[in-house]
Design an enzyme around this catalytic site. Structure first.
Site, PDB file in Angstrom:
ATOM      1  N   HIS A 166      18.546  -0.268  12.681  1.00  0.00           N
ATOM      2  CA  HIS A 166      17.629   0.835  13.016  1.00  0.00           C
ATOM      3  C   HIS A 166      18.068   1.655  14.229  1.00  0.00           C
ATOM      4  O   HIS A 166      17.850   2.851  14.278  1.00  0.00           O
ATOM      5  CB  HIS A 166      16.197   0.308  13.201  1.00  0.00           C
ATOM      6  N   ASP A 167      18.668   1.023  15.216  1.00  0.00           N
ATOM      7  CA  ASP A 167      19.025   1.747  16.441  1.00  0.00           C
ATOM      8  C   ASP A 167      20.515   2.058  16.547  1.00  0.00           C
ATOM      9  O   ASP A 167      21.007   2.365  17.639  1.00  0.00           O
ATOM     10  CB  ASP A 167      18.589   0.947  17.675  1.00  0.00           C
ATOM     11  N   LYS A 170      22.060   4.881  18.582  1.00  0.00           N
ATOM     12  CA  LYS A 170      22.126   4.896  20.053  1.00  0.00           C
ATOM     13  C   LYS A 170      23.556   4.778  20.565  1.00  0.00           C
ATOM     14  O   LYS A 170      23.807   4.982  21.747  1.00  0.00           O
ATOM     15  CB  LYS A 170      21.278   3.759  20.627  1.00  0.00           C
ATOM     16  N   HIS A 221      12.240   5.712  11.705  1.00  0.00           N
ATOM     17  CA  HIS A 221      11.615   4.554  12.359  1.00  0.00           C
ATOM     18  C   HIS A 221      10.855   4.887  13.639  1.00  0.00           C
ATOM     19  O   HIS A 221      10.229   4.010  14.222  1.00  0.00           O
ATOM     20  CB  HIS A 221      12.628   3.406  12.550  1.00  0.00           C
ATOM     21  N   HIS A 222      10.882   6.148  14.077  1.00  0.00           N
ATOM     22  CA  HIS A 222      10.036   6.546  15.216  1.00  0.00           C
ATOM     23  C   HIS A 222       8.989   7.583  14.825  1.00  0.00           C
ATOM     24  O   HIS A 222       8.386   8.217  15.692  1.00  0.00           O
ATOM     25  CB  HIS A 222      10.880   7.071  16.376  1.00  0.00           C
TER      26      HIS A 222
HETATM   27 FE   LIG Z   1      14.780   3.292  17.861  1.00  0.00          FE
END
Ligand SMILES: [Fe+2]
Length: 297
Positions: A166-167, A170, A221-222
């Site tokens: 999910h991240d 980043k 997801h945000h």
């Molecule tokens: Fe996130």
């Protein structure tokens, strides 16, 4: 003739499994899989994929989840599919060894996109100040919620990937912003928000169909149930259920985990926070499912 004595043609060590390519030729591969307890593996359908896929369990207990339900496989049990028509998810209940034979080579597939992405996700997790296994925990809890909410094995498999990755976007956020101890400026926060879109782009660029599907979930997801999230301000039914699940699980894990720079909340404090934001930040059905799992455990 080629005798393999504990020296496979190629060996791949992943976080929770070891894959050894024992034989390959004329498009067929024989791969010994060793899964550590708790590890997950899957057989997945693909367009233009007509291969025979076969596995035989050599030791341990392997839980198989498919549209037909769950069944535990033990030593000598085998599964054949030609071709694979649905996702079958295998969870190692103990350490498990099984032989996997496929008539269409895919060892390279493991070593490329999925593994690369998982390694990248783990690096991001560390860079983001999580102390241990954030991605794994997200994956575990989101799978439980997905099952309670009636997802089929195909949907669970894609959500499993999305939960872990999910991240991953980043990786493109500069360290000085991601690790900034103080308050972020609006411009810096806008850059952080981009990790949703970047995550989808990174996964789309792999050209792996499953990762592309996972990318659609990662991008959301945000988002928030009330439409005040990011990046697209989707609301309610416009948000994929898989993404709504990951949002709740990610928030719970972020609240309760000790970070490098602060101590986590207690579980009870986090439960209150989830309940308070039901229907605004979080999808009410996902919060209900979350609390139903807690009651069971
Ligand atoms: Fe996130």
């Amino acid at each position: 003739m080629n005798i393999v004595k504990k020296n496979p043609l190629n060996k791949l060590l992943m976080k929770n499994m070891e894959l050894s390519l024992l034989a390959s030729g004329d498009g067929t591969e024989v791969i010994l899989h060793k899964l550590y307890a708790g590890a997950r593996w899957a057989m997945a359908p693909a367009d233009d994929w007509t291969a025979l896929e076969h596995l035989t369990v050599m030791s341990g207990r392997l839980l198989m989840t498919s549209s037909a339900g769950e069944v535990v496989l033990g030593r000598g049990d085998s599964v054949n599919a030609c071709p694979v028509k649905e996702h079958m998810i295998f969870t190692a209940e103990t350490e498990v060894e099984f032989l996997y034979v496929t008539s269409q080579p895919q060892f390279h597939f493991y070593s490329n996109s999925v593994k690369d992405m998982m390694d990248l996700a783990i690096r991001v997790e560390e860079k983001d100040g999580y102390t241990s296994n954030h991605c794994d925990r997200i994956k575990e809890l989101s799978m439980k919620l997905g099952k309670v909410m009636g997802m089929d094995s195909d949907e669970l498999y894609i959500m499993n990937l999305a939960g872990f990755l999910h991240d991953v976007g980043k990786v493109k956020v500069p360290d000085e912003i991601l690790k900034k101890p103080g308050k972020l400026t609006n411009e810096e926060y806008d850059i952080i928000k981009m990790h949703t879109v970047w995550g989808r782009e990174i996964l789309t660029e792999t050209n792996n169909p499953d990762l592309i599907k996972a990318g659609e979930i990662v991008e959301q997801h945000h988002e928030r149930f009330d439409g005040k999230g990011y990046p697209h301000q989707l609301n309610g039914g416009g948000i994929r259920t898989e993404a709504a699940i990951i949002t709740v699980v990610d928030a719970f894990d972020a609240m309760t985990t000790d970070r490098v720079y602060r101590k986590g909340m207690t579980h009870d404090e986090a439960f209150e926070e989830l309940a308070r934001n039901k229907g605004t930040m979080f999808h009410p059905d996902v919060i209900d499912a979350f609390f139903s799992i807690l009651k069971e455990s």
